[in-house]
Design a protein around this motif. Structure first.
Motif, mmCIF file in Angstrom:
data_model
loop_
_atom_site.group_PDB
_atom_site.id
_atom_site.type_symbol
_atom_site.label_atom_id
_atom_site.label_comp_id
_atom_site.label_asym_id
_atom_site.label_seq_id
_atom_site.Cartn_x
_atom_site.Cartn_y
_atom_site.Cartn_z
ATOM 1 N N GLU A 9 37.864 28.450 99.211
ATOM 2 C CA GLU A 9 37.530 29.805 99.614
ATOM 3 C C GLU A 9 38.564 30.810 99.131
ATOM 4 O OE1 GLU A 9 36.803 30.058 103.803
ATOM 5 O OE2 GLU A 9 35.216 28.559 103.695
ATOM 6 N N GLU A 10 39.793 30.426 99.044
ATOM 7 C CA GLU A 10 40.861 31.331 98.650
ATOM 8 C C GLU A 10 41.146 31.288 97.149
ATOM 9 O OE1 GLU A 10 44.301 30.478 101.024
ATOM 10 O OE2 GLU A 10 43.097 30.225 102.816
ATOM 11 N N LEU A 11 40.453 30.457 96.407
ATOM 12 C CA LEU A 11 40.729 30.290 94.990
ATOM 13 C C LEU A 11 40.199 31.475 94.185
ATOM 14 C CD1 LEU A 11 41.866 28.321 92.825
ATOM 15 C CD2 LEU A 11 39.530 27.471 92.577
ATOM 16 N N TRP A 12 41.093 32.168 93.528
ATOM 17 C CA TRP A 12 40.731 33.265 92.638
ATOM 18 C C TRP A 12 40.609 32.704 91.225
ATOM 19 C CZ3 TRP A 12 41.502 38.891 93.473
ATOM 20 C CH2 TRP A 12 41.621 39.215 94.823
ATOM 21 N N LYS A 13 39.808 33.361 90.395
ATOM 22 C CA LYS A 13 39.630 32.931 89.010
ATOM 23 C C LYS A 13 40.046 34.058 88.074
ATOM 24 C CE LYS A 13 36.246 29.485 90.064
ATOM 25 N NZ LYS A 13 35.157 28.705 89.602
ATOM 26 N N LEU A 14 40.855 33.679 87.100
ATOM 27 C CA LEU A 14 41.339 34.621 86.103
ATOM 28 C C LEU A 14 40.896 34.140 84.732
ATOM 29 C CD1 LEU A 14 43.187 36.992 85.139
ATOM 30 C CD2 LEU A 14 45.061 35.316 85.126
ATOM 31 N N SER A 15 40.164 34.974 84.022
ATOM 32 C CA SER A 15 39.772 34.678 82.642
ATOM 33 C C SER A 15 40.526 35.646 81.737
ATOM 34 C CB SER A 15 38.268 34.882 82.445
ATOM 35 O OG SER A 15 37.552 34.003 83.273
ATOM 36 N N VAL A 16 41.160 35.094 80.702
ATOM 37 C CA VAL A 16 41.948 35.929 79.789
ATOM 38 C C VAL A 16 41.545 35.657 78.347
ATOM 39 C CG1 VAL A 16 43.925 36.046 81.362
ATOM 40 C CG2 VAL A 16 43.864 34.277 79.632
ATOM 41 N N ASP A 17 41.646 36.695 77.520
ATOM 42 C CA ASP A 17 41.394 36.543 76.093
ATOM 43 C C ASP A 17 42.172 37.613 75.343
ATOM 44 O OD1 ASP A 17 40.367 35.484 73.750
ATOM 45 O OD2 ASP A 17 38.447 36.514 73.917
ATOM 46 N N GLY A 18 42.951 37.183 74.387
ATOM 47 C CA GLY A 18 43.702 38.112 73.545
ATOM 48 C C GLY A 18 43.011 38.257 72.208
ATOM 49 N N SER A 19 43.303 39.367 71.541
ATOM 50 C CA SER A 19 42.663 39.626 70.255
ATOM 51 C C SER A 19 43.608 40.437 69.373
ATOM 52 C CB SER A 19 41.367 40.415 70.488
ATOM 53 O OG SER A 19 40.795 40.792 69.275
ATOM 54 N N SER A 20 43.582 40.138 68.090
ATOM 55 C CA SER A 20 44.367 40.946 67.163
ATOM 56 C C SER A 20 43.605 41.107 65.861
ATOM 57 C CB SER A 20 45.735 40.314 66.908
ATOM 58 O OG SER A 20 45.626 39.222 66.044
ATOM 59 N N CYS A 21 43.878 42.213 65.203
ATOM 60 C CA CYS A 21 43.338 42.450 63.869
ATOM 61 C C CYS A 21 44.450 43.099 63.048
ATOM 62 C CB CYS A 21 42.061 43.294 63.919
ATOM 63 S SG CYS A 21 42.305 44.949 64.556
ATOM 64 N N VAL A 22 44.125 43.577 61.895
ATOM 65 C CA VAL A 22 45.143 44.098 60.983
ATOM 66 C C VAL A 22 45.978 45.207 61.607
ATOM 67 C CG1 VAL A 22 45.506 45.229 58.760
ATOM 68 C CG2 VAL A 22 43.799 43.431 58.973
ATOM 69 N N SER A 23 45.346 46.119 62.325
ATOM 70 C CA SER A 23 46.080 47.293 62.803
ATOM 71 C C SER A 23 46.339 47.333 64.311
ATOM 72 C CB SER A 23 45.336 48.561 62.402
ATOM 73 O OG SER A 23 44.037 48.548 62.965
ATOM 74 N N GLU A 24 45.607 46.560 65.094
ATOM 75 C CA GLU A 24 45.742 46.645 66.551
ATOM 76 C C GLU A 24 45.686 45.278 67.199
ATOM 77 O OE1 GLU A 24 42.678 49.166 68.048
ATOM 78 O OE2 GLU A 24 43.613 50.983 67.278
ATOM 79 N N SER A 25 46.069 45.256 68.476
ATOM 80 C CA SER A 25 45.925 44.042 69.273
ATOM 81 C C SER A 25 45.657 44.450 70.709
ATOM 82 C CB SER A 25 47.179 43.163 69.181
ATOM 83 O OG SER A 25 48.301 43.857 69.671
ATOM 84 N N GLY A 26 45.076 43.532 71.466
ATOM 85 C CA GLY A 26 44.763 43.841 72.846
ATOM 86 C C GLY A 26 44.327 42.605 73.597
ATOM 87 N N ALA A 27 43.797 42.832 74.791
ATOM 88 C CA ALA A 27 43.391 41.710 75.629
ATOM 89 C C ALA A 27 42.313 42.151 76.598
ATOM 90 C CB ALA A 27 44.590 41.178 76.406
#
Length: 123
Positions: A9-27
């Motif tokens: 009941e107390e379990l939280w779920k975190l989904s993450v994904d990072g991304s990069s290209c020639v000029s930028e990066s993010g998540a």
């Protein structure tokens, strides 16, 4: 026999994904509580990063948010074989940058009573 449902009941779920290209990066991050309350984040990094660095930054950002929300039990998922493998201890961090990111994750994960990391397929 004890009921284990209170544990989940107390379990939280975190989904993450990072991304990069020639000029930028993010998540992208999605943090979901056990009762379905969801926070979604799109992050743009102000620096150029490799895809692996973006994946690590995504995980660190997600763990930081969960820690500030005082989440106690967290299941994290990522499609990064490297990140999941290093965090689980299946791979060794060899590069200086990866070693520093891993050390930061180790500190953050100590804030949680339960911490799991799962590898999900790239989609």
């Amino acid at each position: 026999m004890e009921d284990d449902s209170s544990e989940n009941e107390e379990l939280w779920k975190l989904s993450v994904d990072g991304s990069s290209c020639v000029s930028e990066s993010g998540a992208g991050l999605m943090l979901t509580s056990s009762d379905g309350w969801t926070l979604e984040y799109a992050l743009r990094f102000g620096f150029k990063a490799t895809n692996n660095e973006a994946e690590w930054k995504a995980l660190i950002a997600g763990l930081t948010i969960a820690k500030h929300l005082e989440v106690q039990k967290l299941e994290t998922s990522s499609d990064s074989q490297l990140v999941v493998g290093v965090v689980r201890g299946e791979y060794k961090a060899r590069e200086d940058t990866i070693t520093k990111y891993f050390a930061h994750v180790q500190i953050l994960k100590s804030a949680f009573q339960v911490f799991q990391v799962l590898k999900v397929p790239k989609a």
